[in-house]
Scaffold this motif. Structure first.
Motif, PDB file in Angstrom:
ATOM      1  N   THR A  89      10.462  -1.791  -0.332  1.00 49.59           N
ATOM      2  CA  THR A  89      11.340  -1.419  -1.226  1.00 49.59           C
ATOM      3  C   THR A  89      11.401  -2.299  -2.314  1.00 49.59           C
ATOM      4  N   LEU A  90      10.750  -3.575  -2.469  1.00 46.24           N
ATOM      5  CA  LEU A  90      10.665  -4.572  -3.441  1.00 46.24           C
ATOM      6  C   LEU A  90       9.554  -3.901  -4.348  1.00 46.24           C
ATOM      7  N   ALA A  91       8.434  -3.586  -3.680  1.00 47.44           N
ATOM      8  CA  ALA A  91       7.315  -3.056  -4.534  1.00 47.44           C
ATOM      9  C   ALA A  91       7.364  -1.677  -5.247  1.00 47.44           C
ATOM     10  N   SER A  92       7.980  -0.739  -4.714  1.00 49.85           N
ATOM     11  CA  SER A  92       8.118   0.517  -5.058  1.00 49.85           C
ATOM     12  C   SER A  92       9.203   0.814  -6.105  1.00 49.85           C
ATOM     13  N   ASP A  93       8.849   1.771  -7.071  1.00 44.94           N
ATOM     14  CA  ASP A  93       9.819   2.046  -7.996  1.00 44.94           C
ATOM     15  C   ASP A  93      10.605   3.400  -7.611  1.00 44.94           C
ATOM     16  N   SER A  94      10.194   4.342  -6.540  1.00 37.86           N
ATOM     17  CA  SER A  94      10.765   5.316  -6.057  1.00 37.86           C
ATOM     18  C   SER A  94      11.504   4.960  -5.029  1.00 37.86           C
ATOM     19  N   VAL A  95      11.098   3.914  -3.992  1.00 38.79           N
ATOM     20  CA  VAL A  95      12.116   4.033  -2.870  1.00 38.79           C
ATOM     21  C   VAL A  95      13.148   3.084  -2.937  1.00 38.79           C
ATOM     22  N   THR A  96      14.550   3.529  -2.534  1.00 39.93           N
ATOM     23  CA  THR A  96      15.743   2.837  -2.732  1.00 39.93           C
ATOM     24  C   THR A  96      15.755   2.175  -1.589  1.00 39.93           C
ATOM     25  N   GLY A 127       0.819  -1.390  -0.001  1.00 40.38           N
ATOM     26  CA  GLY A 127      -0.016  -0.079   0.000  1.00 40.38           C
ATOM     27  C   GLY A 127       0.808   1.338  -0.017  1.00 40.38           C
ATOM     28  N   ILE A 128       1.605   1.264   0.669  1.00 39.03           N
ATOM     29  CA  ILE A 128       2.791   2.481   0.875  1.00 39.03           C
ATOM     30  C   ILE A 128       3.451   2.628  -0.328  1.00 39.03           C
ATOM     31  N   ALA A 129       3.823   1.586  -1.033  1.00 38.80           N
ATOM     32  CA  ALA A 129       4.474   1.567  -2.102  1.00 38.80           C
ATOM     33  C   ALA A 129       3.930   2.221  -3.160  1.00 38.80           C
ATOM     34  N   ALA A 130       2.609   1.611  -3.256  1.00 40.45           N
ATOM     35  CA  ALA A 130       1.660   2.412  -4.401  1.00 40.45           C
ATOM     36  C   ALA A 130       1.356   3.783  -3.991  1.00 40.45           C
ATOM     37  N   ILE A 131       1.112   3.988  -3.047  1.00 38.18           N
ATOM     38  CA  ILE A 131       0.773   5.541  -2.574  1.00 38.18           C
ATOM     39  C   ILE A 131       1.977   6.492  -2.908  1.00 38.18           C
ATOM     40  N   THR A 132       3.405   6.049  -2.532  1.00 33.84           N
ATOM     41  CA  THR A 132       4.413   6.743  -2.874  1.00 33.84           C
ATOM     42  C   THR A 132       4.646   6.947  -4.341  1.00 33.84           C
ATOM     43  N   ASP A 133       4.643   5.781  -5.105  1.00 36.45           N
ATOM     44  CA  ASP A 133       4.708   6.090  -6.317  1.00 36.45           C
ATOM     45  C   ASP A 133       3.685   6.909  -7.088  1.00 36.45           C
ATOM     46  N   LEU A 134       2.378   6.880  -6.561  1.00 32.50           N
ATOM     47  CA  LEU A 134       1.442   7.514  -7.115  1.00 32.50           C
ATOM     48  C   LEU A 134       1.808   9.160  -6.754  1.00 32.50           C
ATOM     49  N   LEU A 135       2.237   9.330  -5.716  1.00 32.44           N
ATOM     50  CA  LEU A 135       2.351  10.965  -5.103  1.00 32.44           C
ATOM     51  C   LEU A 135       3.722  11.418  -5.876  1.00 32.44           C
ATOM     52  N   ILE A 136       4.632  10.473  -6.056  1.00 36.87           N
ATOM     53  CA  ILE A 136       5.726  11.028  -6.776  1.00 36.87           C
ATOM     54  C   ILE A 136       5.493  11.238  -8.220  1.00 36.87           C
ATOM     55  N   SER A 137       4.585  10.397  -8.797  1.00 38.80           N
ATOM     56  CA  SER A 137       4.328  10.762 -10.300  1.00 38.80           C
ATOM     57  C   SER A 137       3.781  11.842 -10.357  1.00 38.80           C
TER      58      SER A 137
END
Lengths: 447, 247
Positions: A125-132, A42-52
């Protein structure tokens, strides 16, 4: 010694091996596993969305998330009682400092919440494209700092640790410095990473040093020279309620503040309610003010048994809540400063809220003190139901009236009126203790 | 020498010493009984020996070393029942003895053997392994604490108020055990108010009066021509109060 840790783990498991406990344990484990995976995704999806959408930066998201989980971690097992794991290692046992640290670390990591946090970070870390991996590690280390802080607090509650208070204060100052570093100086990610790692290492070191100390609390025959405020503050229940009140308040303010700053909002129309409500002393009074004479019941009974009126109680209440209120006000000022929401109306509103809740809290606490062991709850049972409910409803009513008044040209007059009415009720009216407390008198006298 | 206390002083408040320049020695095969009124500093002295609190001045040496975290081997030679009996309420007696035994580095088999022996001797019936210590009475908890202090067969045994809360039969059993244990060359330090039982185990007596400690041996008591109780009472400076009418 090599057999001791497996023995303690076996006992810990056996302690859970009764039916209801197995069920609870399994539910917690499943909760930790599912929660970790679902929240991570969930956090990975939200993070990627907000970043995009370029609404917010990755460091801002991780910062808020880290603080929220960290504060939860900090508050998690302080309440209601500090837990002892396995057993107490008394100072005369032949255990070296290193062995003690090994035992403590083993049991610190065998926790559901720890499983949850580790799993969630891995999935994030695995699911998000933005989080390193680096960002995720920094976030994890920061959460661990809160956890270690929590361990230090618990250790200072259960053991005689002279400098425990100092350590906690140092820790809190470091946390605040980190926040300032981020918000005021617009620090780069590198500097935040450095400070987080420093913070983690420092807390780690302090924790290891503290946990290896084994001096058992012994009875202190010295007469206390503490002030009334310090005496009340040193009670575990009072400390617990204060930490809870401030913990939630900080949590909300940090969350709201970060979003406001990130969005560059200075016009409060859209976010009007949140800072008002969350910045108000409502949370503080919900936990502390309305339970004040419940947690300090000996004080309450002594005063009411001796006196016909309740002047003494008013004095005690005032002496304790006033300094707490000042600190609360400072937090709010800090919030206004950081978010650029500083205005006379807000300050006036805060003072009005404080003073009216000060009265409501006192009234509730005197009429229906929560005289029972579970000090974290407001009593919605027995006779105090109406009073507790009334108190909370009154608080919201006051907020609504004041909110309306801000749109109104008579804002200051309305606030002054509320302060005057509250003051008159507090100083001018003499209450009698409620039915709940009278029942307690009867019980005490029967003893 | 198993225990040597030299010029130890302690005060919790300025100018109000609890112990002043205390000197004490305990050797193999001796049983030293520490006697004093309430608040005379018996537990303070024991807590200083086991490093729970620090002395303001002076030195406490156990087997010639300081009783600190570094000296694990010294700690392994000492068995303690402190004033705060540290039994773990969530454990059964068997589990607790295993726990303490493992801490002291006793092998699993030996723990089992010694636990059986100690439980058989000190308890009327073997404690139910499904019952936790929390469900036991004060006396039973005390017996568990004593068993735990003995599980590693220490060369120096320190017991703080071991008779407090124990029934007469159990106290007599403890007396017999301690005498037998001492005869095998172990040293024992016991603090108690109970002079009846202290008389039966003492080879040396140390009386705490105000902040001073006066040590005596049994020969000295014999030579005084007084009974054990009369001798100790006199040393303690006990003055019986006149009974007035209770209105």
């Amino acid at each position: 010694m090599t057999q001791l840790i497996p023995f303690l783990i076996r006992k810990k498991w056996q302690a859970s091996s009764r039916w209801p406990k197995i069920l609870k344990f399994s539910l917690f484990t499943l909760g930790a596993l599912f929660g970790g995976v679902i929240n991570g995704v969930g956090i990975a999806a939200i993070t990627d969305l907000l970043i995009s959408e370029q609404q917010i930066s990755i460091s801002q998201i991780l910062f808020v998330y880290t603080l929220i989980v960290g504060v939860m971690f900090f508050l998690l097992d302080i309440f209601p009682v500090p837990k002892q794991v396995g057993g107490e290692i008394t100072p005369y046992y032949p255990i070296t400092t290193m062995e003690m640290i090994r035992i403590n670390l083993t049991f610190s990591f065998l926790r559901h919440f720890m499983i949850y946090v580790i799993l969630m970070h891995a999935i994030l870390t695995l699911a998000s494209d933005s989080v390193t991996i680096l960002q995720s590690t920094v976030s994890f280390l920061n959460i661990m700092s809160f956890y270690l802080l929590n361990r230090i607090v618990i250790s200072s509650m259960g053991f005689k640790v002279q400098n425990g208070v100092i350590l906690v204060s140092v820790g809190l100052v470091l946390v605040i410095l980190n926040i300032f570093n981020y918000w005021l100086n617009h620090a780069t990610l590198v500097s935040i990473i450095t400070s987080m790692i420093t913070l983690f290492l420092l807390f780690g070191l302090l924790y290891l040093v503290e946990s290896s100390k084994k001096s058992k609390r012994i009875s202190n025959t010295e007469k206390s020279k503490k002030s009334l405020f310090m005496k009340l503050l040193s009670k575990r229940e009072t400390k617990g309620l204060l930490l809870l009140g401030y913990g939630f308040k900080l949590l909300f303010l940090i969350g709201i503040g970060t979003i406001l700053v990130a969005k560059g909002e200075t016009d409060l129309k859209g976010m009007f309610w949140a800072p008002y409500l969350l910045g108000s002393p409502l949370i503080l009074f919900t936990y502390l003010g309305m339970n004040f004479f419940g947690i300090n019941r000996s004080l309450f009974f002594t005063h009411t048994l001796r006196e016909i009126d309740i002047k003494g109680l008013k004095k005690v209440y005032f002496k304790f809540i006033a300094p707490i209120g000042m600190f609360d006000f400072l937090i709010f000022l800090l919030f206004l400063k950081v978010t650029n929401l500083y205005s006379t109306e807000f300050i006036f509103f805060h003072i009005t809220m404080f003073w009216s809740l000060f009265f409501v809290g006192f009234y509730t606490s005197v009429r229906a003190p929560v005289v029972r062991m579970n000090f974290l709850s407001i009593d919605f049972q027995q006779n105090s139901t109406t009073v507790s409910f009334l108190a909370i409803m009154t608080s919201f009513l006051i907020i609504s009236v004041s909110f309306g008044a801000t749109l109104w040209e008579y804002f200051y007059i309305a606030d002054m009126l509320i302060i005057l009415i509250s003051s008159w009720f507090f100083f001018g009216v003499n209450y009698k203790p409620g039915e709940a407390s009278q029942k307690m008198f009867a019980k005490l006298r029967a003893l | 020498m198993h225990l040597k206390i030299s010029e130890v002083s302690k005060s919790f408040k300025k100018n109000e010493p609890v112990l002043s320049s205390v000197n004490l020695e305990l050797n193999s095969g001796e049983c030293l009984c520490l006697i004093g009124k309430n608040g005379s500093g018996k537990s303070t002295l024991i807590n200083m020996i086991i490093d729970v609190i620090e002395a303001d001045s002076g030195q406490v040496l156990v087997f010639g070393e300081r009783f600190s975290n570094k000296e694990v081997n010294v700690k392994k030679k000492v068995g303690v029942l402190p004033e705060f009996n540290p039994v773990i309420d969530e454990f059964s007696v068997q589990d607790y003895l295993e726990y303490v035994g493992l801490i002291y580095g006793v092998s699993g088999e030996l723990i089992k053997e010694r636990s059986e022996y100690l439980m058989d001797y000190f308890f009327d019936e073997k404690p139910d392994s499904k019952k936790t210590i929390a469900q036991f009475s004060k006396g039973m908890k005390l017996k568990t604490g004593i068993c735990a202090a003995l599980i590693h067969k220490p060369e120096l045994l320190i017991l703080d108020e071991p008779f407090d809360g124990m029934d007469t039969f159990s106290s007599n059993s403890l007396v017999e055990f301690l005498n037998e244990y001492r005869s095998k060359g172990h040293a024992i330090l016991v603090s108690s108010h109970d002079m009846l039982f202290m008389e039966k185990i003492a080879s040396k007596v140390a009386v705490l009066k105000e902040d001073k400690l006066i040590a005596s041996n049994l020969k000295e008591i014999e030579e005084s021509g007084k009974s054990f109780e009369a001798f100790v009472t006199e040393r303690m400076g006990y003055n019986p109060k006149e009974i007035k009418e209770f209105k």
